[in-house]
Design a protein around this motif. Structure first.
Motif, PDB file in Angstrom:
ATOM      1  N   ALA A  85       0.882  -1.324   0.019  1.00 48.99           N
ATOM      2  CA  ALA A  85      -0.036   0.092   0.196  1.00 48.99           C
ATOM      3  C   ALA A  85       0.748   1.417   0.046  1.00 48.99           C
ATOM      4  O   ALA A  85       0.451   2.343  -0.455  1.00 48.99           O
ATOM      5  CB  ALA A  85      -0.803  -0.243   1.175  1.00 48.99           C
ATOM      6  N   ASP A 101      -3.829   1.718  -2.783  1.00 49.21           N
ATOM      7  CA  ASP A 101      -4.054   2.562  -1.490  1.00 49.21           C
ATOM      8  C   ASP A 101      -5.409   2.288  -0.929  1.00 49.21           C
ATOM      9  O   ASP A 101      -5.998   2.869  -0.210  1.00 49.21           O
ATOM     10  CB  ASP A 101      -3.887   3.823  -1.447  1.00 49.21           C
ATOM     11  CG  ASP A 101      -3.538   4.493  -0.261  1.00 49.21           C
ATOM     12  OD1 ASP A 101      -3.714   5.820  -0.200  1.00 49.21           O
ATOM     13  OD2 ASP A 101      -3.060   3.602   0.538  1.00 49.21           O
ATOM     14  N   CYS A 103      -8.138  -0.684   0.060  1.00 51.16           N
ATOM     15  CA  CYS A 103      -8.304  -1.947   0.758  1.00 51.16           C
ATOM     16  C   CYS A 103      -9.929  -2.404   0.820  1.00 51.16           C
ATOM     17  O   CYS A 103      -9.868  -3.392   1.608  1.00 51.16           O
ATOM     18  CB  CYS A 103      -7.722  -1.908   2.097  1.00 51.16           C
ATOM     19  SG  CYS A 103      -5.647  -2.232   1.897  1.00 51.16           S
ATOM     20  N   SER A 108      -9.127   3.440   2.256  1.00 50.98           N
ATOM     21  CA  SER A 108      -7.658   3.685   2.369  1.00 50.98           C
ATOM     22  C   SER A 108      -6.946   2.632   3.249  1.00 50.98           C
ATOM     23  O   SER A 108      -7.555   2.121   4.366  1.00 50.98           O
ATOM     24  CB  SER A 108      -6.978   4.998   2.809  1.00 50.98           C
ATOM     25  OG  SER A 108      -5.700   4.911   3.079  1.00 50.98           O
ATOM     26  N   CYS A 109      -5.998   1.959   2.901  1.00 54.53           N
ATOM     27  CA  CYS A 109      -5.317   0.863   3.647  1.00 54.53           C
ATOM     28  C   CYS A 109      -4.669   1.069   4.733  1.00 54.53           C
ATOM     29  O   CYS A 109      -4.653   0.501   5.851  1.00 54.53           O
ATOM     30  CB  CYS A 109      -4.127   0.041   2.676  1.00 54.53           C
ATOM     31  SG  CYS A 109      -4.867  -0.997   1.187  1.00 54.53           S
ATOM     32  N   ALA A 116      -2.896  -5.532   2.662  1.00 53.37           N
ATOM     33  CA  ALA A 116      -1.777  -5.173   1.409  1.00 53.37           C
ATOM     34  C   ALA A 116      -0.514  -5.783   1.809  1.00 53.37           C
ATOM     35  O   ALA A 116       0.420  -5.102   1.328  1.00 53.37           O
ATOM     36  CB  ALA A 116      -1.814  -3.554   1.960  1.00 53.37           C
ATOM     37  N   ALA A 174      -5.048  -6.899  -1.544  1.00 49.48           N
ATOM     38  CA  ALA A 174      -5.485  -5.660  -2.037  1.00 49.48           C
ATOM     39  C   ALA A 174      -5.145  -5.559  -3.703  1.00 49.48           C
ATOM     40  O   ALA A 174      -5.731  -5.016  -4.532  1.00 49.48           O
ATOM     41  CB  ALA A 174      -4.862  -4.554  -1.357  1.00 49.48           C
TER      42      ALA A 174
END
Length: 390
Positions: A85, A101, A103, A108-109, A116, A174
């Motif tokens: 990520a 980026d 997930c 966002s991860c 990730a 991801a």
């Protein structure tokens, strides 16, 4: 730690079924047990076998010299995880979210998200040469002073030791979930790897004093040029690694070693004619600074104590029993020289080579820090049998 036997049986092949994949995942990724540790190390074995030819010559009674040449066979097995990520950065072109980026559900991860985490394992062998030289001076019939030098192990064609072998990669969830390109994407990849690193040269100074037939004292000082071993440089090659989304050509695992100094005082005493006692105390500086300490490189200033007994059973045959204790001063690595934000900042700058964050990322420092407080205590018990041919 992963299970070396189970992992090795699967490291060269794609998992044949969902059950195989679940087994690999359960061993490589155990968030409750590993946490940030997996980004530094999951499984690791490194050994070097030296086959040495040596010769010595006494110039005069008080002075001798010696030299040696060694062929060195090395074996390396290394497994770790990578947070993919981070390659997405924090923004891209007017704030568009980067695929890796994400997930799931547009979320966002962040850092160190299980979804990730990408598993990488390499295993291979190396071949090298090493050299040694020494001088022994006897200023008094009861005193010996020796100085010895051991070169670093040099690989074919340069100072680095290239370990060539196989590589296996398990892509992150991801990566699969966000794939929008044409064609299929494979989660399990197999190819070749070359891992390069350096082993230090060292200098040893030793003194032995025999005040009587029963009593002996010795001292030693050693310097190891560990500063040259800064990182593992991993190069992945093969058709599957080049398939989109493409794997990085090179991955650096930063270690941050510094020169190591060791000082030791010891002695032995013959209690009875067949029974002797030996002891030593060694002080060693830290192999890595506090800012570079991680679960993979737990080290600090150490005191190593040893006590042993030797029983001369028969001429040339001896039994040995010993106990050792190593104490390391606690190390606080909260001010870590690793940070995932370094990688994110470098990506957002479009990999500006002049940016400090990109220079640190190139050294392998753009990763989770594993910062914390570390301490180490080691107990050793040894038993041995030796036979000297006269």
């Amino acid at each position: 730690q992963g299970d070396s036997t189970s992992l090795s049986s699967l490291s060269h092949l794609r998992p044949r079924s969902d059950e195989d994949r679940a087994e690999v995942l359960s061993k490589l990724f155990n968030p409750a047990a590993q946490g940030q540790a997996r980004y530094h190390l999951v499984d690791f074995t490194l050994y070097n076998l030296h086959i040495t030819t040596a010769a010595a010559y006494r110039i005069i009674r008080e002075l001798s010299i010696g030299m040696s040449v060694s062929y060195v066979f090395g074996s390396l097995d290394l497994a770790f995880a990578r947070d993919v990520a981070l390659e997405g950065g924090a923004k891209l072109d007017q704030g568009e979210v980067v695929a890796l980026d994400n997930c799931g559900g547009g979320a966002s991860c962040g850092y160190e998200n299980d979804a990730a985490a990408e598993a990488i394992r390499t295993r291979g062998t190396s071949h090298g040469l090493a050299f040694g030289a020494g001088v022994l001076v006897r200023p008094h019939e009861d005193v010996d002073v020796g100085l010895g030098y051991n070169s670093e192990v040099v690989g074919v064609g340069g100072d680095d030791i290239p370990t060539k072998g196989d590589a296996w990669v398990l892509r992150s969830e991801a990566s699969l979930a966000n794939w929008t390109g044409a064609g299929n994407i494979y989660r399990d990849l197999v190819g070749r790897s070359t891992v390069t690193y350096r082993l230090p040269h060292q200098l040893n100074l030793g003194v032995t004093w025999r005040p009587s037939r029963r009593l002996l004292f010795n001292g030693q000082a050693r310097w190891q040029h560990l500063n040259r071993f800064g990182q593992f440089e991993i190069q992945l090659t093969g058709t599957e690694f080049r398939a989109a989304p493409r794997m990085p050509d090179r991955i650096n695992l930063y270690r941050g070693y510094q020169d190591l100094f060791t000082f030791q005082l010891g002695g032995s005493y013959l209690l009875l004619e067949p029974l002797g006692i030996q002891g030593a105390v060694m002080v060693e500086t830290a192999a890595v600074p506090g800012s570079a300490v991680t679960v993979a490189t737990i080290d600090g200033v150490k005191v190593d104590m040893f006590l042993g007994l030797t029983w001369q059973v028969y001429r040339g045959l001896a039994l040995r029993l010993g106990y050792g204790l190593v104490l390391m001063a606690p190390v606080d690595s909260e001010a870590s020289d690793r940070s995932p934000s370094l990688m994110v900042e470098c990506v957002d700058s479009r990999y500006s080579v002049d940016l400090a964050a990109c220079k640190a990322t190139a050294r392998g420092q753009g990763m989770p820090s594993s910062a914390g407080r570390y301490a180490l205590t080691i107990h050793r018990v040894g038993f041995g049998i030796s036979y000297d041919v006269y």
